[in-house]
Design an enzyme around this catalytic site. Structure first.
Site, PDB file in Angstrom:
ATOM      1  N   GLY A  88       1.054  -1.411   0.417  1.00  0.00           N
ATOM      2  CA  GLY A  88      -0.579   0.049   0.236  1.00  0.00           C
ATOM      3  C   GLY A  88       1.023   1.006  -0.312  1.00  0.00           C
ATOM      4  O   GLY A  88       0.353   1.874   0.725  1.00  0.00           O
ATOM      5  N   GLY A  90       1.757   3.121  -2.147  1.00  0.00           N
ATOM      6  CA  GLY A  90       1.500   3.945  -3.873  1.00  0.00           C
ATOM      7  C   GLY A  90       1.546   3.122  -4.961  1.00  0.00           C
ATOM      8  O   GLY A  90       2.324   4.738  -5.496  1.00  0.00           O
ATOM      9  N   SER A  91       1.390   2.014  -5.729  1.00  0.00           N
ATOM     10  CA  SER A  91       2.736   2.478  -6.490  1.00  0.00           C
ATOM     11  C   SER A  91       1.933   2.589  -7.590  1.00  0.00           C
ATOM     12  O   SER A  91       2.273   3.456  -8.974  1.00  0.00           O
ATOM     13  CB  SER A  91       2.626   0.863  -6.516  1.00  0.00           C
ATOM     14  N   SER A  92       0.263   2.959  -7.645  1.00  0.00           N
ATOM     15  CA  SER A  92      -0.442   3.389  -9.127  1.00  0.00           C
ATOM     16  C   SER A  92      -0.302   5.029  -8.978  1.00  0.00           C
ATOM     17  O   SER A  92       0.119   5.627 -10.228  1.00  0.00           O
ATOM     18  CB  SER A  92      -1.989   3.568  -8.816  1.00  0.00           C
ATOM     19  N   ALA A  94       2.288   5.974  -7.849  1.00  0.00           N
ATOM     20  CA  ALA A  94       3.538   7.006  -8.236  1.00  0.00           C
ATOM     21  C   ALA A  94       3.181   6.205  -9.500  1.00  0.00           C
ATOM     22  O   ALA A  94       4.167   6.963 -10.798  1.00  0.00           O
ATOM     23  CB  ALA A  94       4.882   5.923  -7.589  1.00  0.00           C
ATOM     24  N   ASP A 135      -2.216  10.810  -2.204  1.00  0.00           N
ATOM     25  CA  ASP A 135      -1.225  10.386  -3.043  1.00  0.00           C
ATOM     26  C   ASP A 135       0.295  11.181  -4.039  1.00  0.00           C
ATOM     27  O   ASP A 135       1.213  10.638  -4.140  1.00  0.00           O
ATOM     28  CB  ASP A 135      -1.441   8.778  -2.715  1.00  0.00           C
TER      29      ASP A 135
END
Ligand code: PMV
Length: 305
Positions: A88, A90-92, A94, A135
């Protein structure tokens, strides 16, 4: 020409959920980064993303960028993450920010940080339907930010140290699902939830001042209070509660869940002489200590060939 950029993940420090309802939060960018390589090709869009979720965000970021800036030709985009999307971090967000920034570099369309934020936030809303955009802000600006819903305020805080321990609960949280189900609960009891959100907002305002003063004792107390309010929202879990409890019993200044709840990670604020004890308490309680540093740099460009 080939461009390579990278954007950081994030950790919510204070104010999750309340920030969806027009209250502020405090978020830190983290050292785990998403790298994106972009290259112009004659036609088409070739995306090489190991995670399906990342693929959708890259695709939407390209669509929005092309529509707004009327760019032509094809693109080849490859993503590479140095963190697991299950924590969790925050790969989306990023991957979205890295793609938009990379496109602006590739087509030589200079964008301000706020413009990158606005485009990135639009991608989040188009795909997830919900979210405050905190994010996306962390991925663009980096550091530690005081953030208000939708980017109405994005204020970098002057934080030099942030001695935290991050513990993964072992369960992957579905953030949009949790945010949507809380929305339904709020409908039936607006007053109760608004009171909780106001209390969380007060904690954020105090934390904003104390973070710059490095008043760890006070910040630890604020973390515990914030966690208690998240329990009242019904988003914590037994596992997250026990990990926070274990951290505090082992000598942390305070601890709380970080993010939507339902799983993912908790954070504990520690003095250096208690770090070891807190880490082993988290591991013994069935959590997994994740080595990640807060206060990381925002999106940047590190290769142009
Ligand atoms: O689960 P995370 O780390 O993506 O955090 C979600 C934070 C929320 O406030 C619940 C949602 C949001 O978009 O602000």
């Amino acid at each position: 020409m080939e461009i390579e950029v990278s954007a950081p993940g994030k950790l919510m420090l204070f104010g999750e959920h309340a920030v969806v309802y027009n209250r502020p939060c405090i978020v830190s960018a983290v050292s785990s980064r998403m790298k994106v390589k972009l290259e112009k090709i004659p036609t088409g869009l070739e995306i090489d993303a190991p995670q399906t979720k990342d693929f959708r965000f890259v695709e939407e970021a390209v669509r929005i960028f092309k529509e707004k800036y009327k760019t032509n030709g094809g693109l080849k985009i490859k993503t590479q993450s140095d963190f697991s999307s299950q924590y969790g971090f925050g790969s989306s967000s990023a991957v979205t920010v890295a793609t938009i920034f990379g496109l602006s570099q590739l087509y030589q369309i200079p964008l301000t940080k706020k413009e990158i934020f606005d485009l990135g936030y639009q991608v989040t809303l188009n795909i997830q339907g919900v979210g405050s955009g905190f994010d996306i802000a962390a991925a663009v600006f980096g550091g530690v930010l005081y953030f208000l819903t939708g980017g109405k305020t994005i204020k970098p805080l002057s934080v030099k140290n942030l001695p935290i321990v991050v513990g993964y609960s072992g369960i992957k949280a579905d953030t949009p699902k949790i945010v949507k189900s809380l929305k339904l609960k709020i409908r039936n009891n607006k007053e109760k939830f608004n009171q909780i959100f106001d209390k969380i907002a007060q904690i954020v305002e105090v934390a904003k001042i104390e973070l710059e003063k490095e008043n760890w004792k006070k910040l630890g107390k604020l973390m515990n209070e914030n966690h208690h309010l998240l329990q009242q929202l019904g988003v914590s879990t037994k596992k997250l509660d026990s990990l926070c409890q274990a951290a505090v019993s082992a000598g942390a200044y305070g601890a709380k869940l970080s993010g939507a709840g339902g799983g993912d990670c908790m954070i504990a604020l520690v003095s250096e002489n208690k770090r070891q004890a807190v880490e082993s308490a988290i591991n013994k309680t069935g959590g997994k200590v994740i080595k990640v540093n807060p206060n990381a740099e925002g999106v940047f460009n590190y290769l142009i060939n």
